[in-house]
Design a protein around this motif. Structure first.
Motif, short mmCIF file in Angstrom:
data_model
loop_
_atom_site.label_atom_id
_atom_site.label_comp_id
_atom_site.label_asym_id
_atom_site.label_seq_id
_atom_site.Cartn_x
_atom_site.Cartn_y
_atom_site.Cartn_z
N VAL A 1 35.09 38.32 46.09
CA VAL A 1 36.14 39.49 46.36
C VAL A 1 37.32 39.60 45.39
CG1 VAL A 1 37.79 40.61 48.04
CG2 VAL A 1 35.42 39.74 48.60
N SER A 2 37.74 38.39 45.12
CA SER A 2 39.01 38.02 44.13
C SER A 2 38.61 38.85 42.84
CB SER A 2 39.54 36.88 43.92
OG SER A 2 39.73 36.29 45.18
N THR A 3 37.31 38.47 42.52
CA THR A 3 36.81 39.15 40.98
C THR A 3 37.06 40.73 41.09
OG1 THR A 3 35.35 37.10 40.59
CG2 THR A 3 34.95 39.19 39.34
N ALA A 4 36.25 41.08 42.15
CA ALA A 4 36.28 42.71 42.30
C ALA A 4 37.72 43.29 42.49
CB ALA A 4 35.48 42.95 43.45
N GLY A 5 38.69 42.41 43.19
CA GLY A 5 40.08 42.95 43.31
C GLY A 5 40.80 42.92 42.05
N ARG A 6 40.59 42.02 41.10
CA ARG A 6 41.27 41.99 39.75
C ARG A 6 40.68 43.26 38.96
NH1 ARG A 6 40.57 36.36 40.43
NH2 ARG A 6 38.43 36.51 38.99
N LEU A 7 39.33 43.36 38.96
CA LEU A 7 38.81 44.31 38.15
C LEU A 7 39.38 45.83 38.65
CD1 LEU A 7 35.09 43.40 37.93
CD2 LEU A 7 36.67 43.61 36.24
N ALA A 8 39.57 46.25 40.14
CA ALA A 8 39.90 47.36 40.68
C ALA A 8 41.49 47.42 40.43
CB ALA A 8 39.94 47.17 42.15
N ALA A 9 42.36 46.15 40.39
CA ALA A 9 43.79 46.30 40.10
C ALA A 9 44.00 46.70 38.77
CB ALA A 9 44.55 45.14 40.31
N ASP A 10 43.11 46.14 37.80
CA ASP A 10 43.24 46.48 36.05
C ASP A 10 42.82 48.02 36.01
OD1 ASP A 10 44.20 43.95 35.75
OD2 ASP A 10 42.27 43.23 35.23
N GLU A 11 42.22 48.79 36.82
CA GLU A 11 41.71 49.97 36.47
C GLU A 11 42.80 50.98 36.54
OE1 GLU A 11 39.05 53.20 35.82
OE2 GLU A 11 38.92 51.07 35.64
N THR B 1 28.76 37.80 39.34
CA THR B 1 29.91 36.71 39.19
C THR B 1 29.30 35.50 38.76
OG1 THR B 1 29.80 35.98 41.31
CG2 THR B 1 31.40 37.83 40.88
N ALA B 2 29.96 34.39 38.47
CA ALA B 2 29.38 32.97 38.13
C ALA B 2 28.52 32.50 39.17
CB ALA B 2 30.50 31.95 37.69
N PRO B 3 27.24 31.86 38.86
CA PRO B 3 26.42 31.20 39.71
C PRO B 3 27.04 30.30 40.71
CG PRO B 3 25.77 30.85 37.73
CD PRO B 3 26.96 31.61 37.46
N PRO B 4 26.41 30.10 42.00
CA PRO B 4 27.07 28.62 42.54
C PRO B 4 26.89 27.45 41.82
CG PRO B 4 25.75 30.34 44.02
CD PRO B 4 25.61 30.69 42.74
N THR B 5 27.77 26.54 41.95
CA THR B 5 27.56 25.37 41.32
C THR B 5 26.50 24.54 41.37
OG1 THR B 5 28.99 24.23 42.84
CG2 THR B 5 30.09 25.23 41.11
N VAL C 1 32.28 30.76 31.39
CA VAL C 1 31.97 31.67 32.06
C VAL C 1 32.52 31.85 33.53
CG1 VAL C 1 29.93 32.60 33.19
CG2 VAL C 1 29.64 31.61 31.18
N GLY C 2 33.05 32.93 33.81
CA GLY C 2 33.88 33.14 35.05
C GLY C 2 35.35 32.74 35.01
N LEU C 3 35.61 32.24 33.62
CA LEU C 3 37.39 31.93 33.66
C LEU C 3 38.04 33.07 33.25
CD1 LEU C 3 37.18 28.32 31.93
CD2 LEU C 3 37.38 29.00 34.42
N ASP C 4 39.18 33.18 33.60
CA ASP C 4 40.14 34.34 33.05
C ASP C 4 40.49 34.02 31.66
OD1 ASP C 4 40.02 35.46 35.56
OD2 ASP C 4 41.71 34.76 36.16
#
Length: 568
Positions: free
Chosen positions: A263-273, A400-404, A464-467
């Protein structure tokens, strides 16, 4: 050749404007009237007068483009030099980071441009000339000495061009022009240091700042040897930008610990839109799916525990999503026969621009083609539901990045390397899918993580998955062969609290684990060994081993016994 060229130019200038006797002794107009414009002084001495006047205009017309060309050449030198230093981890990587459009180290260019502008404001031409002479003679001297050193260190190196006029000195073929250039430019450097006070202090001070900064960066931040070469793949400094419109995003969640990250990943994408004025921001729809088997009515009553879990997970996801400004958040709880089709239906209803989906591990039988299953070949992070969404989605799908613990059989590796104590220094040898995923997991848990791999391109897996970059997040990366002690020490084995051998070779993992245990006394040492017999034997000898093959066999036996109706 450059010192000789400068000497020739000075001789020509003095022939045009010679030294004459003056009240205070010998003097030339080049040191007085034309001290700030020596070329103009030379052409002013031409005869006849019409030629002198024409040449004055020509100098004026050529001067500005020449200065622009010189400045551009200097910035090219800054770009190449900074980029090379960043790739070899001699300066922080952010200084050498390339811009997305022109792929030049724009930060270094901007800093150098501001420094040059500040020096120009001083208005002291003699100071600027002295600083330039200091830098030029130093660079030229180093270049000539480097040619001689390369002749000694790499005599058999293939060279497209070989400097003529060589002589043999203690078994080394020394080019006479390089030796002469080094001596002449070195003498010129000495004269600048002795005769120009401002250039001496500014130049030597700049060198001192650079050397101190280098020591602090390498020993204090990177924590590697001052002389050992540590490099990363050049493309790691490039941050490509993907420009897509994500005004309406659907985020499936499943009540797991990974929901917050997704959800955080999606939130950042939406906020940057950038939605434009008056549109009220992007919309993020959190989708919780309850899979109802065919034996039950889709609209009938369900287990209250499932319903409570759905509300709990949805409320938590809403809280996370609402932390992002200007993002409209909606929640939908849907009953479906199949997870994949439920996601596709919801994306169609909401006219989604993208589905942000958490990657999943494959099923042990249907998705585990490497274990003898009938499913198609696909990467580890792509399970059956993800495959269905990727094939049928009406919009973009962002994984998103796969589970560890996504790699079947390596889950125990993550558990064993877990948080025995806070703030460990973890050294992982091998940056494949297992090693890189483990490194990211340990870094997110707050540990200091260093990774060693012989392939420079493996560095890309760590981001992968890092900002930002791996090093910017606090990680370390070294290139070298695992069996070489120097490479292990460069990666930091001497201060490691935990050591994980995760290369593709059992022999390599066994040897380097023994080195970590016996030579460096690392407290926690874990070896990934694919051969079950060898893993078992070394485990009895006191080595902590993880065997993905043994885990996979055990799981298959359990599945087959259950299918046959036997004891599990």
């Amino acid at each position: 050749m450059v010192p000789l060229l400068y000497a020739g130019m000075a001789a020509v200038a003095l022939m045009a404007v010679p030294v004459v006797a003056g009240p205070s002794g010998p003097e030339t107009a080049l040191g007085g009237e034309f001290i700030e414009a020596p070329v103009l002084g030379v052409v002013s001495a031409f005869d006849p007068e019409w030629l002198s006047n024409a040449m004055r205009w020509l100098v004026a017309l050529i001067a500005a483009p020449t200065l622009i060309w010189a400045a551009n050449t200097a910035m090219l030198g800054v770009s190449r030099h900074t980029y090379t230093l960043a790739v070899n981890r001699q300066i922080p990587s952010w200084l050498g980071q390339l811009g997305r459009r022109y792929e030049v180290p724009y930060k270094a260019i901007l800093i150098c441009g501001l420094a040059v502008f500040a020096l120009a404001l001083v208005g002291n031409v003699e100071l600027l000339a002295g600083i330039y002479a200091f830098g030029a003679t130093l660079a030229i001297t180093i270049a000539h000495v480097s040619v001689i050193k390369l002749r000694r260190d790499e005599p058999d190196r293939v060279r497209p061009f070989r400097i003529p006029w060589n002589f043999n000195f203690r078994g080394t073929s020394v080019p006479l022009p390089a030796l002469a250039g080094a001596i002449l430019s070195g003498l010129a450097l000495i004269s600048v240091v002795l005769l120009h006070d401002a250039a001496r202090w500014v130049g030597l001070g700049w060198l001192l700042i650079g050397l101190v900064g280098y020591v602090i960066y390498r020993k204090g931040i990177e924590q590697v040897s001052l002389t050992k070469q540590v490099t990363v793949e050049a493309h790691a400094l490039t941050r490509p930008k993907i420009s897509i419109s994500l005004h309406n995003i659907v985020v499936p969640i499943f009540g797991t610990k990974l929901d917050d990250d997704i959800v955080s990943t999606a939130g950042r994408l939406a906020a940057d839109e950038d939605t434009g004025a008056g549109e009220g921001g992007a919309r993020l729809t959190v989708l919780y799916l309850i899979e109802v088997p065919m034996t039950l009515d889709l609209e009938g009553p369900i287990d209250p525990k499932l319903e409570d879990e759905a509300f709990r997970a949805s409320d938590r996801a809403r809280e996370v999503a609402e932390e992002y400004a200007d993002v409209q958040v909606g929640v939908e709880i849907v009953r479906t026969r199949k997870i994949g089709s439920g996601i596709i239906d919801a994306a169609g209803r909401w006219d989604a621009d993208a589905i942000v989906l958490g990657a999943e591990p494959p099923s042990s039988i249907k998705g585990g083609w490497m274990l003898g299953g009938t499913g198609e070949s696909r990467p580890e992070e792509i399970g059956p539901a993800t495959t269905y969404v990727l094939k049928n989605a009406p919009c973009r799908v962002l994984l998103t990045a796969p589970p560890t613990d996504a790699v079947l059989g390596d889950r125990a590796l993550f558990q064993l390397a877990g948080t025995r104590r806070p703030a460990m220094f973890v050294l992982i040898v091998g940056c494949g899918r297992v090693g890189s995923s483990l490194a990211l997991a340990m870094l997110r848990d707050g540990h200091t993580v260093s990774v060693l791999d012989e392939d420079r391109e493996a560095h890309a897996r760590l981001e992968v998955g890092l900002d930002g970059g791996w090093e910017e997040a606090g990680g370390k990366f070294a290139v070298g062969t695992a069996l070489e002690v120097d490479a292990l020490e460069t990666a930091g084995i001497e201060k490691a609290d935990a050591f994980v051998a995760a290369t593709n070779g059992d022999n390599t993992n066994i040897v380097i684990s023994q080195i970590a245990q016996r030579r460096y006394a690392v407290e926690t040492v874990i070896a990934r060994i694919l051969d079950p017999l060898r893993a078992e034997w070394y485990s009895t000898q006191g080595m902590r081993t993880v065997c993905p093959t043994r885990v996979a066999v055990d799981m298959l036996e359990t599945e087959l016994r259950q299918a046959a109706g036997g004891d599990s």
